[in-house]
Design an enzyme around this catalytic site. Structure first.
Site, PDB file in Angstrom:
ATOM      1  N   CYS A 157     -13.680  52.737  30.088  1.00 21.40           N
ATOM      2  CA  CYS A 157     -14.013  54.057  30.604  1.00 21.40           C
ATOM      3  C   CYS A 157     -14.693  53.805  31.935  1.00 21.40           C
ATOM      4  O   CYS A 157     -15.572  52.940  32.034  1.00 21.40           O
ATOM      5  CB  CYS A 157     -14.945  54.811  29.659  1.00 21.40           C
ATOM      6  SG  CYS A 157     -15.621  56.344  30.351  1.00 21.40           S
TER       7      CYS A 157
ATOM      8  N   CYS B  98      -9.993  57.478  35.871  1.00 26.32           N
ATOM      9  CA  CYS B  98     -10.407  57.796  34.509  1.00 26.32           C
ATOM     10  C   CYS B  98      -9.396  57.181  33.554  1.00 26.32           C
ATOM     11  O   CYS B  98      -8.191  57.454  33.674  1.00 26.32           O
ATOM     12  CB  CYS B  98     -10.455  59.316  34.337  1.00 26.32           C
ATOM     13  SG  CYS B  98     -10.690  59.884  32.643  1.00 26.32           S
TER      14      CYS B  98
ATOM     15  N   HIS C 159     -16.866  55.349  33.447  1.00 24.74           N
ATOM     16  CA  HIS C 159     -18.314  55.566  33.399  1.00 24.74           C
ATOM     17  C   HIS C 159     -19.063  54.275  33.055  1.00 24.74           C
ATOM     18  O   HIS C 159     -20.207  54.080  33.495  1.00 24.74           O
ATOM     19  CB  HIS C 159     -18.674  56.616  32.337  1.00 24.74           C
ATOM     20  CG  HIS C 159     -18.477  58.024  32.770  1.00 24.74           C
ATOM     21  ND1 HIS C 159     -17.244  58.633  32.769  1.00 24.74           N
ATOM     22  CD2 HIS C 159     -19.359  58.971  33.196  1.00 24.74           C
ATOM     23  CE1 HIS C 159     -17.378  59.895  33.180  1.00 24.74           C
ATOM     24  NE2 HIS C 159     -18.650  60.127  33.440  1.00 24.74           N
TER      25      HIS C 159
ATOM     26  N   SER D 121     -13.325  63.321  35.166  1.00 29.09           N
ATOM     27  CA  SER D 121     -13.964  64.519  34.619  1.00 29.09           C
ATOM     28  C   SER D 121     -15.419  64.606  35.051  1.00 29.09           C
ATOM     29  O   SER D 121     -16.001  65.690  35.074  1.00 29.09           O
ATOM     30  CB  SER D 121     -13.874  64.525  33.090  1.00 29.09           C
ATOM     31  OG  SER D 121     -14.634  63.455  32.546  1.00 29.09           O
TER      32      SER D 121
END
Length: 264
Positions: free
Chosen positions: A188, A74, A190, A11
């Site tokens: 995650c 992701c 990120h 995303s």
């Protein structure tokens, strides 16, 4: 005919942590990174919305790009949508799942933390991984949307309040058993981008683990007979929400080999 690119989807920019590991294993592979900025963030959305969005977007991109392999970079999208997209795409799809198994193999205290998005940590898939591979461990889980935003901000070159990193860790450490936790699964994509910042605010040494290297090995295995001919093309970063406001990310994207930025 030369093979198509490896297509990465997240995303936002978190999937760059996976791209980095994969391109280290497959340096000759052309790469296309899609940030579904129009749907960002996945971690605060419902399962039906994420699965429909990921399946539809990957279908469009697969038709347009004819990739050699798709990597859903992701954890949230993988734990929710992987089972939906694999049967309908005529290309291999590699997902990203929390590295609970290696954490359970390495913990000395038998207490591990799973730090992800709200959507990831509530998935039955995560509970199943914990039961299968960490049945003798206490598994603490915490979701942090703020940490996702912090990683995005870091790559834009913005300052992030260290309290954000402390708050994410405290979500695990303040749970019963948190005082014995020695391993943290970064669930995650990120979060490996801010691993150093998390380690810096930890009240004691913690070990962090994520799945990027395992994904890279899987991709290398699946593409072991793939040949890319001619000069490697320019790495592409596609943003589904358009490129307005993307300029601050350009230096970071270039550092990951993505020099061509475009909207979808």
């Amino acid at each position: 005919m030369s093979a198509g690119p490896i297509l990465f989807l997240d995303s936002g920019v978190g999937g760059l942590s996976v791209l980095r590991a994969v391109t280290a294993k497959l340096p000759d592979a052309p790469i296309v990174y899609c940030a579904d900025s129009a749907g960002y963030p996945y971690g605060t959305k419902g399962e039906a919305e994420v699965s429909a969005r990921v399946a539809g977007l990957l279908g469009r991109l697969a038709e347009r790009l004819d990739p050699a392999l798709i990597v859903i970079a992701c954890n949230t999208a993988s734990t929710i949508a992987l089972g939906y997209v694999r049967p309908v795409l005529d290309v291999g799809v590699v997902g990203t799942v929390p590295a609970i198994k290696p954490a359970a193999e390495q913990t000395a205290t038998r207490v591990i933390g799973v730090l992800g998005t709200d959507a990831t940590v509530r998935q039955p898939y995560v509970a199943d991984l914990s039961a299968r591979f960490a049945g003798d461990c206490t598994v603490l889980k915490h979701g942090s949307a703020a940490l996702v935003a912090a990683a995005e901000a870091k790559l834009r070159g913005e300052a992030v309040d260290p309290a954000v990193y402390r708050g994410a860790l405290d979500g695990l450490l303040n749970q019963p058993g948190g005082e014995r936790m020695d391993m943290v699964v970064l669930a995650c994509t990120h979060f490996p981008l801010v691993e150093a910042e998390l380690a810096a605010v930890a009240p004691r040494p913690l070990r962090f683990v994520h799945g990027a290297d395992g994904i890279a090995r899987r991709c290398a295995h699946l593409l072991r007979e793939t040949a890319w001919e001619g000069p490697k093309p320019e790495g592409r970063a596609i943003f589904t929400g358009g490129i307005e406001g993307v300029a601050p990310l350009a230096p970071a994207l270039q550092g990951f080999g993505l020099t061509r930025i475009e909207g979808l």
